[in-house]
Design a protein around this motif. Structure first.
Motif, PDB file in Angstrom:
ATOM      1  N   UNK A 277      34.171  16.121   3.728  1.00 29.39           N
ATOM      2  CA  UNK A 277      34.190  17.745   4.899  1.00 29.39           C
ATOM      3  C   UNK A 277      33.033  18.690   4.337  1.00 29.39           C
ATOM      4  N   UNK A 278      32.897  18.344   3.143  1.00 28.86           N
ATOM      5  CA  UNK A 278      32.179  20.051   2.847  1.00 28.86           C
ATOM      6  C   UNK A 278      30.682  19.396   3.437  1.00 28.86           C
ATOM      7  N   UNK A 279      30.368  18.005   3.319  1.00 31.06           N
ATOM      8  CA  UNK A 279      28.829  17.536   3.418  1.00 31.06           C
ATOM      9  C   UNK A 279      28.809  17.856   5.211  1.00 31.06           C
ATOM     10  N   UNK A 280      29.630  17.288   6.182  1.00 27.50           N
ATOM     11  CA  UNK A 280      29.369  17.845   7.453  1.00 27.50           C
ATOM     12  C   UNK A 280      29.092  19.079   8.069  1.00 27.50           C
ATOM     13  N   UNK A 281      30.149  19.894   7.609  1.00 27.66           N
ATOM     14  CA  UNK A 281      29.595  21.274   7.382  1.00 27.66           C
ATOM     15  C   UNK A 281      29.764  22.491   6.187  1.00 27.66           C
ATOM     16  N   UNK A 282      29.001  23.212   6.052  1.00 25.22           N
ATOM     17  CA  UNK A 282      28.699  24.063   4.740  1.00 25.22           C
ATOM     18  C   UNK A 282      30.170  24.953   4.662  1.00 25.22           C
ATOM     19  N   UNK A 283      30.642  24.704   5.365  1.00 27.31           N
ATOM     20  CA  UNK A 283      31.428  25.879   5.427  1.00 27.31           C
ATOM     21  C   UNK A 283      33.374  24.787   5.255  1.00 27.31           C
ATOM     22  N   UNK A 284      32.524  23.873   5.024  1.00 22.94           N
ATOM     23  CA  UNK A 284      33.578  22.452   5.371  1.00 22.94           C
ATOM     24  C   UNK A 284      34.737  23.040   4.383  1.00 22.94           C
ATOM     25  N   UNK A 285      34.927  22.903   3.167  1.00 26.99           N
ATOM     26  CA  UNK A 285      36.180  22.792   2.368  1.00 26.99           C
ATOM     27  C   UNK A 285      36.353  23.791   2.126  1.00 26.99           C
TER      28      UNK A 285
END
Ligand code: SAH
Length: 350
Positions: A277-285
């Motif tokens: 999740x952190x990989x597809x969006x920089x604020x994913x986590x």
């Protein structure tokens, strides 16, 4: 007239379950407004049981050898370009030592299905970790094994086991895996693990190739029935050296929506905001936590092997020391009003 989706969310919160047609309606009818409403309720539930605490698990990726050939996975047996490695016991213990100093009280040993790590070898490693760190929980995530093997590892000190069911639907499962792997075997392993007494984590990828809302509905029903301690979900992300190289990756949006639904269905479950999740969006986590998640799993693997545990492209944190990862996540959690805690973080969903 069909029930309004907001009412379905209210009912999910009250009853913690929906029927298959209702799940399909809710998942396929999702909108940004509905998602905001869902996340609000999901956060309420999360705060009721876990407050603003975020549990951390130190992930030790100890081998990327794998006998399996899952179509989505970068460390599949047939990927001749993968640079293979395995950590020895001493290296694993040094990851734990580093992690313990940084405040980790759960170590997750994850790897491919590597025949080198026999029961005997794993039992030895588990006993050594438990002897040095009796106050820590150990999680294994090493794929499918026999009932007897699971039992031996449990008796040697493994407390928890992560084994995502990947997709509950047998025909969808067969489009993601070679014929040697079966949805029913995977699911049986989960029941075995529960019976033995492990705290069990299951889960699936969102947006995996050929996935439909109906499949996701079946995943929700399966998870409800299994009633696991933890559910790990993250977007499918393309790996360029796999048969799925030209497929589309999953989305942030669907993953967050499913996290919110999972929080309402199993209010006390542990729910990680995953590295994918952190990989597809920089604020994913951060967004994952705000959608109802309450766990993060920073990497404790030695930096020199990090990039080789490549399940998917562009994985984050492959160049950072564990201490940097820990600090970075602390800041990220603080920026949204949450705090990382030093605790084993056992599931309340028992
Ligand atoms: N061998 C262990 C660990 C597998 S890796 C096991 O069988 O359980 C952990 C998880 O990573 C998998 O269960 C899968 O859901 C996820 N994963 C693998 N490839 C991925 C990809 N390309 N994108 C996103 N997640 C992936």
């Amino acid at each position: 007239m069909t029930t309004d989706n907001r009412q379905l969310i209210n009912r999910l919160k009250e009853q913690q379950s929906l029927t298959k047609p209702e799940w399909i309606q809710l998942i396929s009818g999702r909108t940004p407004e509905l998602a905001e409403y869902l996340f609000l309720l999901a956060r309420e539930e999360r705060h009721r049981y876990y407050g603003h605490d975020v549990y951390v698990r130190g992930l030790i990726e100890f081998t990327n050898y794998c006998r399996n050939d899952c179509f989505y996975c970068g460390i599949r047996k047939s990927n001749g370009k993968a640079v293979r490695y395995r950590l020895d016991e001493e290296e694993i213990l040094s990851c734990c030592q580093n992690g313990y100093r940084l405040g980790f009280r759960t170590f997750v040993l994850q790897g491919g299905e590597d025949a080198y790590f026999t029961d005997e070898k794993l039992v030895h490693i588990l006993r050594s970790i438990k002897k040095l760190y009796p106050d820590c929980a150990i999680t294994l995530s090493v794929g499918e094994r026999s009932y007897d093997s699971f039992k031996r590892l449990f008796d040697a000190g493994a407390d928890r086991y992560l084994l995502r069911h990947e997709t509950c639907n047998a025909s969808h499962y067969s489009r993601l895996h070679p014929p040697s792997l079966r949805a029913s075997t995977r699911q049986q392993c989960l029941w075995d693990l529960k019976e033995i007494g492990y705290q069990v984590g299951t889960g699936f990828m969102t947006g995996s190739p050929y996935q439909t809302a109906e499949h996701l509905a079946e995943d929700m029903l399966f998870i409800k029935k299994l009633n696991p301690h933890m559910v790990g979900i993250g977007p499918f992300i393309v790996h360029h050296d796999t048969p799925f190289a030209d497929k589309c990756s999953g989305t942030l949006e669907l993953t967050l929506f499913m996290l919110g639904l999972l929080r309402l269905m199993l209010p006390k479950v542990l729910l990680p905001a995953t590295t994918a999740l952190g990989t597809i969006d920089s604020k994913g986590r951060e967004l994952g936590i705000l959608a109802g998640a309450n766990v993060v799993m920073p990497n404790l693997s030695p930096v020199n092997v990090r990039k080789d545990y490549s399940l998917y492209d562009n994985k984050i944190c492959t160049g950072d020391e564990a201490a940097e990862c820990r600090k970075c996540l602390e800041k990220r959690m603080e920026s949204i009003g949450y705090r990382i805690v030093t605790a084993r973080g056992d599931s309340l969903n028992v």
